[in-house]
Design an enzyme around this catalytic site. Structure first.
Site, PDB file in Angstrom:
ATOM      1  N   HIS A   1       0.179  -1.453   4.998  1.00 24.28           N
ATOM      2  CA  HIS A   1      -0.387  -0.890   3.760  1.00 24.28           C
ATOM      3  C   HIS A   1       0.031   0.562   3.535  1.00 24.28           C
ATOM      4  O   HIS A   1      -0.088   1.079   2.433  1.00 24.28           O
ATOM      5  CB  HIS A   1      -1.915  -0.988   3.794  1.00 24.28           C
ATOM      6  CG  HIS A   1      -2.389  -2.401   3.632  1.00 24.28           C
ATOM      7  ND1 HIS A   1      -2.777  -2.919   2.432  1.00 24.28           N
ATOM      8  CD2 HIS A   1      -2.465  -3.419   4.521  1.00 24.28           C
ATOM      9  CE1 HIS A   1      -3.104  -4.194   2.588  1.00 24.28           C
ATOM     10  NE2 HIS A   1      -2.921  -4.520   3.847  1.00 24.28           N
TER      11      HIS A   1
ATOM     12  N   ASP B   1       1.593   8.100   0.016  1.00 23.53           N
ATOM     13  CA  ASP B   1       0.649   6.995  -0.084  1.00 23.53           C
ATOM     14  C   ASP B   1       1.446   5.699  -0.092  1.00 23.53           C
ATOM     15  O   ASP B   1       2.473   5.622  -0.772  1.00 23.53           O
ATOM     16  CB  ASP B   1      -0.145   7.111  -1.395  1.00 23.53           C
ATOM     17  CG  ASP B   1      -1.608   6.737  -1.213  1.00 23.53           C
ATOM     18  OD1 ASP B   1      -1.883   5.853  -0.386  1.00 23.53           O
ATOM     19  OD2 ASP B   1      -2.449   7.334  -1.897  1.00 23.53           O
TER      20      ASP B   1
END
Ligand code: ADQ
Length: 498
Positions: A156, A368
């Site tokens: 992720h 991110d």
């Protein structure tokens, strides 16, 4: 259809609509409900004494299987190697990386122990999907216990460039462990590229493209597949939630506080990777440069603290409290506080409705993996009068959301200019940008993400899959030892009898 087994560090408590039911949890839970299966992982409890035991809870076709961790395992596996070593390194913060060899041993030990807890619960044709950086050695541990099932892994967070990964002392062991999976999924093409670069230049492996489908990777004596699967949201559901919440109390209160001022809004976990300090300073620069905007715009930052028992997180919290106090002290007036800085969690419906109220979605992480908030903000907008997304080029979402104003999060002046541009953008341009982004979000919603990954995982390997002859079932589990060296017999029996 094969049963699906999801393995993640935390098993998300699914209370529909609640704060914890994020896109990932909902997307994965939907898949589980469809195929039937199990969600296995840590319960979030830390035991100060006694033996961790597995707890099974049935909800329709889905079994939630959770285990607690003992204090030492929590410290070494979770706080230590996962969050003090891997998290900063994978977010390109080698300066914050801490490494302790014992923590790495603990990380591997807990992965092996978790794998041993799962083994007796597995069936021959189960497909196993493991999530995120806490569980890199999980497939290796399952393979050692004789499991031949298909096992996929989705990361992720970003996969760092080789020169950054090399700063993690056991980088080779980690990449070798990754190669025990059958399919590796990354958020974006740059992450996939960084992984391939390590395979070719550091592991002397090979990477081959096929006409369609994932790349074929050969390294450490194994062959596996790898591809990018950008995670999405359900944009139309979010739009409905946002619309439904428009007349709700939180939005009415917010509007009353704003009067007719414009709203810039950010929502993040309080984390140093999210670029919050730079973001606050860019808002300050906006007020500094454009006197006309003073008392005409407010900035709402919602940032619930996470990992609050770690120094780096205490530091960033202190720094932000200092910055918001300083900036408010500098510009506030009797009827206007420029920065509203809130630490609490909100229900998804409330967040969505607030997003719809905000003229600017301000999403500027330093790094991110994807950043679902960017996608949620766009989804929540009123198509007739949408707000503008200001987005960091270092969020995975920037690879897809071309209608955003893309910024470099360390360029405070550049961000201030983008905020000014967003606040003054004509309606027609806002509508066109929003329309383009919604097309992209609908085409790649969270079902597409999940289905693409599952399809490629089902297709790997082919023949001779299934239950290994050795080391499986209750007998195999009884050989397991507890995570911190305690006998695993009890936990294994618990799991077999449920
Ligand atoms: P996170 O780092 O947690 O996830 P993000 O993608 O933004 O980051 O997801 C956060 C989720 O939590 C969003 O759905 C958001 O709405 C919700 N949330 C945040 N603050 C909240 C609050 N105060 N109240 C309620 N809900 C809140 C990791 C990676 C990301 C990647 C995701 C999914 O770091 O890069 O996008 O996994 O793969």
């Amino acid at each position: 259809m094969s049963r699906l087994i999801i393995v993640s560090n935390r098993v998300a408590p699914i209370s529909e609509g609640g704060p914890a039911a994020g896109g990932l949890a909902v997307g994965v839970y939907d898949a589980l409900k469809e195929t039937g299966g199990m969600w296995f992982g840590w319960s979030g409890d830390v035991l100060s004494s006694g033996q961790p035991q597995i707890k099974l809870e049935e909800r329709g076709p889905v079994t939630f299987a959770t285990v607690s961790l003992v204090r030492r395992d929590y410290d070494q596996y979770y706080r230590g190697f996962s969050n003090a070593t891997l998290w900063p390194a994978f977010h390109y913060r080698a300066d914050l990386l801490q490494y302790d060899r014992h923590d790495f041993e603990g990380y591997r030990r807990v992965n092996a122990w978790l794998a041993q807890q799962l083994v007796p619960l597995l069936r021959e044709d189960d497909v196993i999907w493991v999530h995120d950086y806490h569980l890199i050695p999980f497939a290796q541990a399952l393979r050692a216990a004789g499991v031949n099932n298909r096992i996929g892994f989705f990361l992720h967070i970003p996969f760092p460039a080789s020169q950054v990964l090399l700063a993690v002392p056991p980088h080779r062991e980690l990449v070798e462990a990754l190669c025990s999976f059958d399919l590796l999924g990354f958020q974006t093409t740059p992450d996939l590229r960084a992984f391939c670069d390590y395979i070719i230049n550091e592991a002397q492996g090979t990477v081959r493209a096929s006409a369609s489908g994932p790349l074929t990777v050969q390294a450490f004596g194994r062959t596996l597949r790898a591809s990018a699967y950008p995670i999405g949201v359900y944009p139309d559901e979010i739009a409905e939630l946002a619309k439904a919440g428009e007349r709700g109390k939180p939005v009415r209160t917010m509007k009353a506080t704003l009067h007719s001022r414009k709203l810039i809004m950010s929502v993040d976990r309080l984390d140093y990777s999210k670029g919050l300090v730079e973001r606050f300073r860019a808002f300050e620069r906006l007020l500094e440069n454009t006197a006309a905007l003073r008392n005409k715009v407010s900035f709402l930052q919602i940032a619930p603290p996470t990992r609050a028992d770690m120094h780096a997180y205490q530091d960033i919290r202190l720094q932000l409290e200092g910055e918001s106090g300083r900036i408010n002290g500098r510009f506030a007036e009797l009827d206007w506080t420029p920065i509203l800085y809130i630490h609490r969690q909100y229900e998804r419906s409330v967040l969505a409705a607030l997003f719809r109220t905000a003229h600017v979605g301000y999403v500027t992480p330093l790094r991110d993996g994807m950043n679902l908030v960017a996608k949620e903000y766009v989804s929540a907008q009123d198509p007739e009068n949408p707000g503008v997304l200001v987005l960091s080029r270092f969020a995975g979402a920037a690879q897809e959301l071309e209608g955003a104003l893309i910024v470099n999060p360390v360029d405070v002046d550049g961000m201030a200019e983008a905020l000014a541009q967003a606040l003054g953008m004509p309606l027609a341009e806002r509508q066109a940008r929003h329309r383009d982004m919604m097309v992209q979000l609908r085409e790649n919603n969270v079902s597409v993400w999940r289905d693409n990954f599952m399809r490629d995982l089902q297709n790997v390997g082919g023949a001779k899959r299934g239950r290994g002859a050795k080391g499986r079932g209750a007998a195999g589990a009884e050989r397991a030892s507890g995570p911190s060296g305690a006998s695993g017999k009890k936990a294994a029996r618990e799991s077999v009898t449920g």
